[in-house]
Write an enzyme that holds these catalytic residues in place. Structure first.
Site, PDB file in Angstrom:
ATOM      1  N   GLY A  94       0.843  -1.209   0.000  1.00  0.00           N
ATOM      2  CA  GLY A  94       0.000   0.000   0.000  1.00  0.00           C
ATOM      3  C   GLY A  94       0.867   1.242   0.000  1.00  0.00           C
ATOM      4  O   GLY A  94       0.463   2.307   0.481  1.00  0.00           O
ATOM      5  N   LYS A 137     -10.274  -4.491  11.731  1.00  0.00           N
ATOM      6  CA  LYS A 137      -8.884  -4.467  12.212  1.00  0.00           C
ATOM      7  C   LYS A 137      -8.665  -5.571  13.256  1.00  0.00           C
ATOM      8  O   LYS A 137      -7.594  -6.169  13.307  1.00  0.00           O
ATOM      9  CB  LYS A 137      -8.524  -3.080  12.752  1.00  0.00           C
ATOM     10  CG  LYS A 137      -8.298  -2.065  11.625  1.00  0.00           C
ATOM     11  CD  LYS A 137      -7.996  -0.645  12.088  1.00  0.00           C
ATOM     12  CE  LYS A 137      -7.784   0.265  10.865  1.00  0.00           C
ATOM     13  NZ  LYS A 137      -7.576   1.687  11.207  1.00  0.00           N
ATOM     14  N   HIS A 155     -17.162   7.804  14.327  1.00  0.00           N
ATOM     15  CA  HIS A 155     -15.776   7.961  14.775  1.00  0.00           C
ATOM     16  C   HIS A 155     -15.591   9.287  15.523  1.00  0.00           C
ATOM     17  O   HIS A 155     -14.951   9.341  16.565  1.00  0.00           O
ATOM     18  CB  HIS A 155     -14.817   7.880  13.588  1.00  0.00           C
ATOM     19  CG  HIS A 155     -14.749   6.512  12.984  1.00  0.00           C
ATOM     20  ND1 HIS A 155     -13.958   6.211  11.905  1.00  0.00           N
ATOM     21  CD2 HIS A 155     -15.369   5.349  13.306  1.00  0.00           C
ATOM     22  CE1 HIS A 155     -14.090   4.931  11.583  1.00  0.00           C
ATOM     23  NE2 HIS A 155     -14.951   4.389  12.427  1.00  0.00           N
ATOM     24  N   LYS A 208      -0.099   6.865  -9.733  1.00  0.00           N
ATOM     25  CA  LYS A 208       0.413   5.811  -8.844  1.00  0.00           C
ATOM     26  C   LYS A 208       1.759   5.303  -9.372  1.00  0.00           C
ATOM     27  O   LYS A 208       2.731   5.182  -8.619  1.00  0.00           O
ATOM     28  CB  LYS A 208      -0.600   4.666  -8.752  1.00  0.00           C
ATOM     29  CG  LYS A 208      -0.359   3.739  -7.569  1.00  0.00           C
ATOM     30  CD  LYS A 208      -1.268   2.519  -7.569  1.00  0.00           C
ATOM     31  CE  LYS A 208      -2.706   2.773  -7.200  1.00  0.00           C
ATOM     32  NZ  LYS A 208      -2.923   3.141  -5.791  1.00  0.00           N
ATOM     33  N   ARG A 215       1.352  -3.344  -7.500  1.00  0.00           N
ATOM     34  CA  ARG A 215       0.309  -4.305  -7.837  1.00  0.00           C
ATOM     35  C   ARG A 215       0.144  -4.465  -9.340  1.00  0.00           C
ATOM     36  O   ARG A 215       0.161  -3.473 -10.077  1.00  0.00           O
ATOM     37  CB  ARG A 215      -1.006  -3.923  -7.165  1.00  0.00           C
ATOM     38  CG  ARG A 215      -0.973  -4.228  -5.661  1.00  0.00           C
ATOM     39  CD  ARG A 215      -2.301  -4.033  -5.017  1.00  0.00           C
ATOM     40  NE  ARG A 215      -2.718  -2.639  -5.045  1.00  0.00           N
ATOM     41  CZ  ARG A 215      -3.853  -2.213  -5.578  1.00  0.00           C
ATOM     42  NH1 ARG A 215      -4.692  -3.069  -6.123  1.00  0.00           N
ATOM     43  NH2 ARG A 215      -4.167  -0.936  -5.547  1.00  0.00           N
TER      44      ARG A 215
HETATM   45  P1  NDP Z   1      -5.367   4.899   1.200  1.00  0.00           P
HETATM   46  O1  NDP Z   1      -6.797   5.170   0.933  1.00  0.00           O
HETATM   47  O2  NDP Z   1      -4.416   5.964   0.821  1.00  0.00           O
HETATM   48  O3  NDP Z   1      -4.986   3.517   0.489  1.00  0.00           O
HETATM   49  C1  NDP Z   1      -3.802   2.862   0.808  1.00  0.00           C
HETATM   50  C2  NDP Z   1      -3.490   1.767  -0.179  1.00  0.00           C
HETATM   51  O4  NDP Z   1      -4.405   0.713  -0.101  1.00  0.00           O
HETATM   52  C3  NDP Z   1      -3.522   2.117  -1.650  1.00  0.00           C
HETATM   53  O5  NDP Z   1      -2.441   2.933  -2.003  1.00  0.00           O
HETATM   54  C4  NDP Z   1      -3.481   0.752  -2.285  1.00  0.00           C
HETATM   55  O6  NDP Z   1      -2.166   0.237  -2.396  1.00  0.00           O
HETATM   56  C5  NDP Z   1      -4.165  -0.104  -1.223  1.00  0.00           C
HETATM   57  N1  NDP Z   1      -5.383  -0.648  -1.799  1.00  0.00           N
HETATM   58  C6  NDP Z   1      -6.563  -0.051  -2.017  1.00  0.00           C
HETATM   59  N2  NDP Z   1      -7.402  -0.895  -2.617  1.00  0.00           N
HETATM   60  C7  NDP Z   1      -6.749  -2.060  -2.793  1.00  0.00           C
HETATM   61  C8  NDP Z   1      -7.077  -3.316  -3.360  1.00  0.00           C
HETATM   62  N3  NDP Z   1      -8.285  -3.549  -3.886  1.00  0.00           N
HETATM   63  N4  NDP Z   1      -6.142  -4.289  -3.370  1.00  0.00           N
HETATM   64  C9  NDP Z   1      -4.931  -4.056  -2.853  1.00  0.00           C
HETATM   65  N5  NDP Z   1      -4.561  -2.883  -2.304  1.00  0.00           N
HETATM   66  C10 NDP Z   1      -5.462  -1.910  -2.280  1.00  0.00           C
HETATM   67  O7  NDP Z   1      -5.188   4.528   2.743  1.00  0.00           O
HETATM   68  P2  NDP Z   1      -4.897   5.472   3.972  1.00  0.00           P
HETATM   69  O8  NDP Z   1      -3.448   5.806   3.997  1.00  0.00           O
HETATM   70  O9  NDP Z   1      -5.890   6.553   4.001  1.00  0.00           O
HETATM   71  O10 NDP Z   1      -5.252   4.489   5.198  1.00  0.00           O
HETATM   72  C11 NDP Z   1      -4.322   3.605   5.739  1.00  0.00           C
HETATM   73  C12 NDP Z   1      -4.692   3.289   7.178  1.00  0.00           C
HETATM   74  O11 NDP Z   1      -4.681   4.484   7.964  1.00  0.00           O
HETATM   75  C13 NDP Z   1      -6.068   2.664   7.375  1.00  0.00           C
HETATM   76  O12 NDP Z   1      -5.976   1.631   8.309  1.00  0.00           O
HETATM   77  C14 NDP Z   1      -6.914   3.797   7.929  1.00  0.00           C
HETATM   78  O13 NDP Z   1      -7.938   3.361   8.785  1.00  0.00           O
HETATM   79  C15 NDP Z   1      -5.896   4.609   8.692  1.00  0.00           C
HETATM   80  N6  NDP Z   1      -6.250   6.037   8.749  1.00  0.00           N
HETATM   81  C16 NDP Z   1      -6.240   6.680   9.950  1.00  0.00           C
HETATM   82  C17 NDP Z   1      -6.531   8.022  10.037  1.00  0.00           C
HETATM   83  C18 NDP Z   1      -6.446   8.707  11.334  1.00  0.00           C
HETATM   84  O14 NDP Z   1      -6.785   9.870  11.434  1.00  0.00           O
HETATM   85  N7  NDP Z   1      -5.972   8.047  12.352  1.00  0.00           N
HETATM   86  C19 NDP Z   1      -6.879   8.804   8.853  1.00  0.00           C
HETATM   87  C20 NDP Z   1      -6.825   8.052   7.635  1.00  0.00           C
HETATM   88  C21 NDP Z   1      -6.531   6.710   7.594  1.00  0.00           C
HETATM   89  P3  NDP Z   1      -1.203   0.425  -3.675  1.00  0.00           P
HETATM   90  O15 NDP Z   1      -0.213   1.458  -3.257  1.00  0.00           O
HETATM   91  O16 NDP Z   1      -0.616  -0.897  -3.896  1.00  0.00           O
HETATM   92  O17 NDP Z   1      -2.062   0.876  -4.810  1.00  0.00           O
HETATM   93  C1  GO6 Z   2     -10.265   8.641   9.959  1.00  0.00           C
HETATM   94  C2  GO6 Z   2     -13.415  11.874   8.696  1.00  0.00           C
HETATM   95  C3  GO6 Z   2     -13.137  13.182   8.313  1.00  0.00           C
HETATM   96  C4  GO6 Z   2     -14.700  11.387   8.471  1.00  0.00           C
HETATM   97  C5  GO6 Z   2      -9.261   6.948  13.140  1.00  0.00           C
HETATM   98  C6  GO6 Z   2     -15.680  12.166   7.860  1.00  0.00           C
HETATM   99  C7  GO6 Z   2      -9.772   5.217  11.547  1.00  0.00           C
HETATM  100  C8  GO6 Z   2      -9.382   5.587  12.808  1.00  0.00           C
HETATM  101  C9  GO6 Z   2      -8.548   8.507  14.785  1.00  0.00           C
HETATM  102  O1  GO6 Z   2      -9.975   9.767   7.343  1.00  0.00           O
HETATM  103  O2  GO6 Z   2     -13.881   8.128  10.009  1.00  0.00           O
HETATM  104  O3  GO6 Z   2     -13.907  15.251   7.302  1.00  0.00           O
HETATM  105  O4  GO6 Z   2      -8.832   7.215  14.429  1.00  0.00           O
HETATM  106  O5  GO6 Z   2     -16.318  14.266   6.871  1.00  0.00           O
HETATM  107  O6  GO6 Z   2      -9.108   4.655  13.763  1.00  0.00           O
HETATM  108  C10 GO6 Z   2     -12.041   9.859   8.590  1.00  0.00           C
HETATM  109  C11 GO6 Z   2     -11.669   8.636   9.425  1.00  0.00           C
HETATM  110  C12 GO6 Z   2     -12.402  11.068   9.409  1.00  0.00           C
HETATM  111  C13 GO6 Z   2     -11.017  10.411   7.657  1.00  0.00           C
HETATM  112  C14 GO6 Z   2     -12.667   8.499  10.531  1.00  0.00           C
HETATM  113  C15 GO6 Z   2      -9.969   7.566  10.931  1.00  0.00           C
HETATM  114  C16 GO6 Z   2      -9.554   7.913  12.217  1.00  0.00           C
HETATM  115  C17 GO6 Z   2     -10.052   6.201  10.613  1.00  0.00           C
HETATM  116  C18 GO6 Z   2     -14.100  13.956   7.691  1.00  0.00           C
HETATM  117  C19 GO6 Z   2     -15.389  13.444   7.465  1.00  0.00           C
HETATM  118  C20 GO6 Z   2     -12.675  15.816   7.407  1.00  0.00           C
END
Ligand code: NDP
Ligand code: GO6
Length: 346
Positions: A44, A172, A304, A78, A69
């Site tokens: 990813g 998860k 969330h 990408k 991929r």
């Molecule tokens: P992205 O949406 O950017 O996707 C990450 C990668 O997933 C893609 O680049 C792709 O890999 C892979 N992917 C998507 N679809 C497929 C598929 N069908 N088959 C194989 N690979 C696939 O992910 P994020 O970086 O947003 O999220 C990563 C983690 O972070 C998640 O667990 C999410 O819950 C968490 N998160 C937490 C946040 C927070 O505020 N704490 C906010 C956002 C996310 P490839 O590079 O190979 O194409």
């Molecule tokens: C991020 C979001 C932002 C939702 C987590 C709706 C998993 C987690 C902090 O990435 O749903 O506007 O922990 O309109 O364990 C998204 C999610 C937050 C965005 C949460 C997340 C956080 C995923 C929005 C919105 C900015």
């Protein structure tokens, strides 16, 4: 005639002892050096957090492999990103989630596998696909550490989370169970709130930019949350991969100066723009009833936000024996403070 006094023998013994110690140290450093620089496979790697993990891995001097991929098709952005990793010294490894053998071969190249599979509903969510990666790691048998796609709230603490948002945590946990059933060594990263999603917008939903005049405050706005710069998340994550202190543990990213209430974050912004915003307050009930009529992805988001900003699920517990805190383990990392981070948005 040379007369050896007992003192000279003592000196010689001391010298030998000292030499042995020096040799021992050199061997130790060699072993440590070899262990420190494990080979990393990022799955990813072109994603939002994944691309930063690739950069941090290269920066720390790890031999870095990035999964490319087979299904990349015509996604030129990408591909260009992957090629830019290659330019920086990463190795691209072709594989597909629909080809077990290819995943096993990819995994065999590395000591550590980090997965950043998508898990945000309004973007893309494929967390359960990781079960295929777990199968590959199990069959390959060489992986010393696996970091699944977590990087958020600790899902183990969300057993009573609301529908439909709980799906993220449940999935998860399903992945965790597969990892632990297969006896794969792991580290889980609880990264709390990505600043790009939660700080730049002063935690307003539906936008990524700071509001111009009116800001919505959740409850009284005094619940502590944790905001993290995404590059710092990647830096801390890479620090954990060879660290025996993080083996089979959850690492919480909770650097003290980034534990803030929504109000404190807003105040930082107001200082930067040198004026006050109009504040309105949203009660728990108002947030929850706003869920009705929203599309599925937004309902997940609202759930969330509820757990984070009303329940305080990121900070309402002490880190126990199953966990460690990143800024304590790695005090040498200068993490980004949110008043600095917010300057980008001026
Ligand atoms: P992205 O949406 O950017 O996707 C990450 C990668 O997933 C893609 O680049 C792709 O890999 C892979 N992917 C998507 N679809 C497929 C598929 N069908 N088959 C194989 N690979 C696939 O992910 P994020 O970086 O947003 O999220 C990563 C983690 O972070 C998640 O667990 C999410 O819950 C968490 N998160 C937490 C946040 C927070 O505020 N704490 C906010 C956002 C996310 P490839 O590079 O190979 O194409
Ligand atoms: C991020 C979001 C932002 C939702 C987590 C709706 C998993 C987690 C902090 O990435 O749903 O506007 O922990 O309109 O364990 C998204 C999610 C937050 C965005 C949460 C997340 C956080 C995923 C929005 C919105 C900015």
């Amino acid at each position: 005639m040379l007369i050896y006094s007992p003192d000279i023998y003592k000196l010689e013994i001391l010298t030998i002892g000292w030499k042995v110690e020096k040799l021992e140290n050199r061997i130790e450093t060699k072993i440590e050096g070899a262990m420190e620089k494990s080979k990393v496979l990022v799955v990813g790697g072109s994603g939002y957090i994944g691309r930063r993990l690739v950069k941090a891995s290269l920066a720390e001097g790890h031999e870095t492999y990035v999964l490319q991929r087979t299904e990349i098709g015509l996604d030129i952005d990408k591909l260009q990103m992957l090629l830019s990793f290659k330019k920086q010294g990463a190795h691209l490894v072709e594989a597909s989630f629909s080809d077990h053998r290819s995943l096993v071969d990819a995994v065999k190249l590395a000591d550590v596998v980090i997965c950043a599979m998508s898990g945000v509903h309004f973007r893309s969510h494929n967390l359960l696909l990781q079960l295929k990666l777990v199968d590959a790691i199990k069959d390959a048998g060489n992986v010393k550490r696996f970091l699944p796609s977590e990087f958020g709230t600790d899902p183990a603490r969300m057993k009573n989370a609301m529908e439909p948002g709980r799906v993220s945590f449940d999935e998860k946990m399903t992945v965790r169970k597969a990892i632990e059933d297969a006896n794969i060594p792991f580290t889980y990263i609880s990264a709390n709130c990505f600043a790009g999603y939660f700080a730049g917008n002063l935690s307003q939903m539906g936008t990524l930019l700071p509001p111009k005049d009116k800001v919505l405050i959740y409850g009284d706005g005094n619940v502590k949350v944790v905001y993290m710069d995404e590059d710092d998340i990647a830096t801390y994550t890479i620090k954990t991969i060879d660290d025996p202190r993080t083996l089979n543990k959850t690492v919480y990213l909770r650097p003290p100066e980034n534990i803030l209430t929504q109000r404190e974050l807003i105040e930082m912004w107001e200082k930067l723009i040198q004026r006050k915003l109009n504040k309105s307050f949203l009660s728990k009930q108002e947030l929850l009833s706003s869920m009705e009529g929203l599309d599925y992805a937004s309902q997940v988001g609202v759930g969330h936000y509820y757990h984070i900003f009303y329940e305080g699920c990121l900070t309402n517990f002490e880190i126990g024996d199953e966990g460690v805190e990143a800024s304590e383990l790695y005090p040498e990392v200068t993490y980004t403070r949110m008043n600095e981070y917010l300057k980008l948005y001026l």
